[in-house]
Design an enzyme around this catalytic site. Structure first.
Site, short mmCIF file in Angstrom:
data_model
loop_
_atom_site.label_atom_id
_atom_site.label_comp_id
_atom_site.label_asym_id
_atom_site.label_seq_id
_atom_site.Cartn_x
_atom_site.Cartn_y
_atom_site.Cartn_z
N GLY A 75 35.01 -19.45 -29.28
CA GLY A 75 35.91 -17.93 -29.90
C GLY A 75 37.06 -18.49 -29.87
O GLY A 75 37.39 -19.46 -30.17
N ILE A 76 37.53 -17.88 -29.09
CA ILE A 76 39.61 -16.97 -29.81
C ILE A 76 39.92 -18.73 -28.62
O ILE A 76 40.78 -19.20 -29.27
CB ILE A 76 39.74 -16.06 -28.90
CG1 ILE A 76 39.74 -14.65 -30.26
CG2 ILE A 76 41.61 -15.59 -29.08
CD1 ILE A 76 40.09 -13.38 -29.89
N ASN A 128 43.09 -17.03 -21.22
CA ASN A 128 42.42 -16.60 -22.10
C ASN A 128 41.21 -16.11 -21.90
O ASN A 128 40.28 -14.75 -22.31
CB ASN A 128 42.31 -17.12 -23.32
CG ASN A 128 41.00 -17.46 -24.18
OD1 ASN A 128 41.79 -16.76 -25.44
ND2 ASN A 128 39.19 -18.10 -24.16
N LEU A 137 31.91 5.51 -17.02
CA LEU A 137 32.18 4.94 -15.64
C LEU A 137 30.70 5.36 -14.78
O LEU A 137 30.69 4.86 -13.73
CB LEU A 137 32.67 5.97 -15.28
CG LEU A 137 33.97 5.41 -13.79
CD1 LEU A 137 34.33 3.96 -13.54
CD2 LEU A 137 34.99 6.63 -13.52
N TYR A 168 37.04 -3.04 -18.32
CA TYR A 168 37.74 -3.66 -19.03
C TYR A 168 39.06 -3.13 -19.12
O TYR A 168 40.26 -4.17 -19.38
CB TYR A 168 36.70 -3.30 -20.14
CG TYR A 168 37.63 -5.45 -21.45
CD1 TYR A 168 37.41 -6.20 -21.58
CD2 TYR A 168 37.83 -4.39 -22.72
CE1 TYR A 168 37.67 -7.32 -22.13
CE2 TYR A 168 39.02 -5.45 -23.76
CZ TYR A 168 38.64 -6.75 -23.62
OH TYR A 168 39.34 -7.59 -24.54
N THR A 207 34.70 -11.50 -34.87
CA THR A 207 34.10 -12.91 -33.81
C THR A 207 32.68 -12.49 -34.12
O THR A 207 32.41 -11.90 -34.03
CB THR A 207 34.86 -12.72 -31.97
OG1 THR A 207 34.73 -11.34 -32.07
CG2 THR A 207 36.26 -13.02 -32.47
P1 NAD Z 1 34.25 -15.15 -26.08
O1 NAD Z 1 32.99 -14.41 -25.03
O2 NAD Z 1 34.00 -15.87 -26.85
O3 NAD Z 1 34.77 -16.68 -25.14
C1 NAD Z 1 35.11 -16.04 -23.76
C2 NAD Z 1 35.35 -17.34 -23.49
O4 NAD Z 1 35.71 -17.21 -21.87
C3 NAD Z 1 33.79 -18.25 -23.04
O5 NAD Z 1 34.01 -19.70 -23.38
C4 NAD Z 1 33.26 -18.38 -21.90
O6 NAD Z 1 32.51 -18.75 -20.45
C5 NAD Z 1 34.72 -18.03 -20.88
N1 NAD Z 1 34.47 -17.49 -19.74
C6 NAD Z 1 33.86 -16.56 -19.11
N2 NAD Z 1 34.29 -15.96 -17.68
C7 NAD Z 1 34.32 -17.37 -17.43
C8 NAD Z 1 34.47 -17.82 -16.05
N3 NAD Z 1 33.92 -17.07 -15.18
N4 NAD Z 1 34.85 -18.95 -15.43
C9 NAD Z 1 35.13 -19.97 -16.69
N5 NAD Z 1 35.52 -19.48 -18.99
C10 NAD Z 1 34.60 -17.64 -18.61
O7 NAD Z 1 35.32 -14.57 -25.80
P2 NAD Z 1 36.62 -14.01 -27.45
O8 NAD Z 1 36.16 -13.13 -27.55
O9 NAD Z 1 36.78 -15.69 -27.87
O10 NAD Z 1 37.81 -13.52 -26.06
C11 NAD Z 1 38.69 -14.73 -25.85
C12 NAD Z 1 39.68 -13.55 -24.69
O11 NAD Z 1 40.31 -12.41 -25.93
C13 NAD Z 1 39.24 -12.91 -23.95
O12 NAD Z 1 40.16 -12.40 -22.98
C14 NAD Z 1 38.97 -11.35 -24.24
O13 NAD Z 1 39.08 -9.96 -23.74
C15 NAD Z 1 40.42 -10.77 -25.36
N6 NAD Z 1 40.35 -10.31 -26.65
C16 NAD Z 1 39.83 -10.27 -27.64
C17 NAD Z 1 39.52 -9.17 -28.83
C18 NAD Z 1 37.78 -10.06 -29.81
O14 NAD Z 1 37.87 -9.62 -30.60
N7 NAD Z 1 37.51 -10.76 -29.72
C19 NAD Z 1 39.46 -8.40 -28.52
C20 NAD Z 1 40.45 -8.29 -27.86
C21 NAD Z 1 41.16 -9.29 -26.60
#
Ligand code: NAD
Length: 468
Positions: A239-240, A309, A318, A374, A409
């Site tokens: 992901g990101i 991240n 809720l 969240y 994503t």
């Molecule tokens: P994703 O789910 O694709 O990736 C998240 C990563 O975090 C994964 O590799 C996962 O294994 C890791 N992770 C989760 N729990 C963990 C833990 N306990 N210990 C270690 N690693 C852990 O998510 P994403 O879409 O790539 O998002 C990345 C960040 O960006 C997140 O913080 C998310 O909240 C934020 N975000 C994403 C979006 C979006 O549109 N995707 C929008 C706003 C914010």
């Protein structure tokens, strides 16, 4: 990432059919591929206006050095013009533009606005030149946060910038405001270059406030700006996070990719591509922060960049949400970034001039149905970075958050079609962003050139109407 409207817009015939049916098609955004070069504004035709009678020559020289062809109404010195010869540039007169002449960017410096009448040049400059700006062009307004403690005109610039971003977004043009508290030209160069570059293509309608007490780093490299730096990216397996790790590595950083052991395969793949280190760690474990701080202290004598991240969602209204879902989201999204930051500071595991970036979310600004846990965790990160900016200043470092909006994503791909289409279009640019767009902004906030940006939350949302 199947945006049908965006694909259709690339086909002239389909685009015409859609346009005659009154369906607006989004512009394909020009994105930054890989690292920024020493000349990220190469051949950009940039009109610069200032209320000041005297040209900010150091700033104009820096923009020219970065490749821009600057045009201005202001007279500039012979010394500046001869200095620019070295970069093959000179400052041209803006009043010599022909009817059909196009511009890539408009920069308006309104730092000296002190009265209602001073606002009129804002109207006049953009009224005269807005139609010249090409698709994917850039608008940047610069202002002072307050004049003698009064922020009336800073707010005027804010309202103006947010509106012009809405008026121009359909053409892929971004408009952002930089507010400073003292007109030091060198603190403006990095943020201004970032907003003018392709790296900020999904950031629009935003306000970036610069710290007045920021200490300029020992060196601000023109390219490969993270060479020799060590960076931690949590949640880097995919992901990101994987894109952030790639963007930092492209700028020359040595990256440590952290993720849970169950993501070992994906993590190994990301790390292999970037020649990065691997750190298996579940961030919800009690001693995670301690282990991370000790690792960086012993292995690298400290860390230069931390990107918090990793994040999860466990959505339920809720009323139906079990307490475990509340706790787990808080543990990973909020407790971990807080504890790691505090622990690394306390154990001197952060190097001087370190940069920290937290991944917040637009849900942490606007709130979201079924995401009380969240949204609370992501909103808290905005407060956290604001609160920690002073602590980080003690090591000449910065801490900021980014708040992505609708990013294409795996997560957004699984949203039902209609909801997804609404989410995608509800922003000035009429499309979703990409993980790479988030990564470019994080990379900017990790670079020495962003030294005056701290305690801020920068949205990467195409100017989303949510939480606007
Ligand atoms: P994703 O789910 O694709 O990736 C998240 C990563 O975090 C994964 O590799 C996962 O294994 C890791 N992770 C989760 N729990 C963990 C833990 N306990 N210990 C270690 N690693 C852990 O998510 P994403 O879409 O790539 O998002 C990345 C960040 O960006 C997140 O913080 C998310 O909240 C934020 N975000 C994403 C979006 C979006 O549109 N995707 C929008 C706003 C914010």
């Amino acid at each position: 990432m199947n945006d049908l409207l965006l694909s259709a817009a690339k086909n002239p015939l389909l685009k015409n059919i859609l346009s005659s049916a009154g369906v607006p098609t989004p512009v394909s955004l020009k994105r930054q591929e890989g690292a920024l070069s020493a000349t990220p504004l190469k051949d950009q035709r940039l009109a610069f206006f200032s209320l000041d009678q005297k040209a900010p020559e150091a700033l104009l020289a820096a923009l020219s050095e970065k490749g821009a062809n600057v045009l201005s109404y202001l007279p500039v010195s012979k010394e500046l013009q001869s200095k620019l010869v070295a970069f093959g540039r000179h400052i041209a007169r803006l009043d010599n533009l022909g009817e059909a002449d196009k511009l890539d960017a408009l920069v308006f410096d309104g730092s000296k606005i002190q009265s209602v009448s001073d606002l009129e040049p804002l109207y006049r400059f953009f009224h005269a030149h807005l139609a010249r700006v090409v698709a994917n062009g850039r608008i940047v307004v610069i202002g002072a946060e307050s004049v003698a403690g009064d922020s009336t005109f800073a707010r005027a610039l804010e309202g103006f910038t947010r509106s012009i971003a809405k008026e121009t977004g359909a053409r892929g043009i971004t408009a952002n405001l930089i507010l400073h508290s003292g007109h030091a030209e060198d603190i403006l160069v990095g943020p201004l270059t970032f907003f003018l570059s392709k790296a900020s293509c999904y950031v629009t309608g935003q306000i970036l406030a610069l710290s007045k007490d920021a200490v300029k780093p020992k060196s601000i490299p023109q390219a490969q700006s993270l060479a020799g730096k060590v960076a931690l990216v949590t949640g880097a397996a995919r992901g990101i996070g994987a894109k952030i790790a790639a963007a930092l590595a492209a700028e020359g950083a040595h990256v440590v990719c952290l993720d849970r052991a169950q993501e070992a395969e994906a993590l190994a793949e990301t790390a292999r591509r970037l020649d990065a280190h691997i750190f298996h760690q579940d961030l919800s474990e009690k001693n995670a922060a301690e282990k991370i701080a000790a690792y960086f202290k012993t292995k690298f004598q400290g860390c230069d960049i931390v990107v918090h991240n990793a994040g999860i969602t466990l959505d339920k209204t809720l009323k139906k949400m079990p307490v475990e879902s509340w706790q787990r989201v808080m543990d990973i999204n909020l407790r971990a970034p807080m504890e790691i930051t505090h622990r690394m500071l306390q154990d001197n595991a952060l190097k001087n001039e370190a940069h920290i970036v937290c991944l917040s979310s637009i849900a942490g600004i606007a709130g979201n149905f079924g995401q009380t846990n969240y949204s609370a965790s992501k909103a808290a990160l905005r407060g956290f970075v604001a609160a920690m900016a002073n602590e980080m200043a003690k090591i000449n470092g910065t801490i900021n958050a980014v708040a992505p909006g609708f990013i294409e994503t795996r997560m957004t791909e699984s949203i039902p079609f209609v909801t997804r289409e609404v989410g995608r279009r509800l922003n000035n640019l009429g499309q979703g962003g990409r993980p790479e767009d988030v990564a470019q902004v994080v990379s900017f906030l990790a670079q020495p050139a962003s030294f005056a940006v701290s305690g801020q939350t920068l949205r990467i949302c195409g100017g989303s109407l949510l939480g606007a």
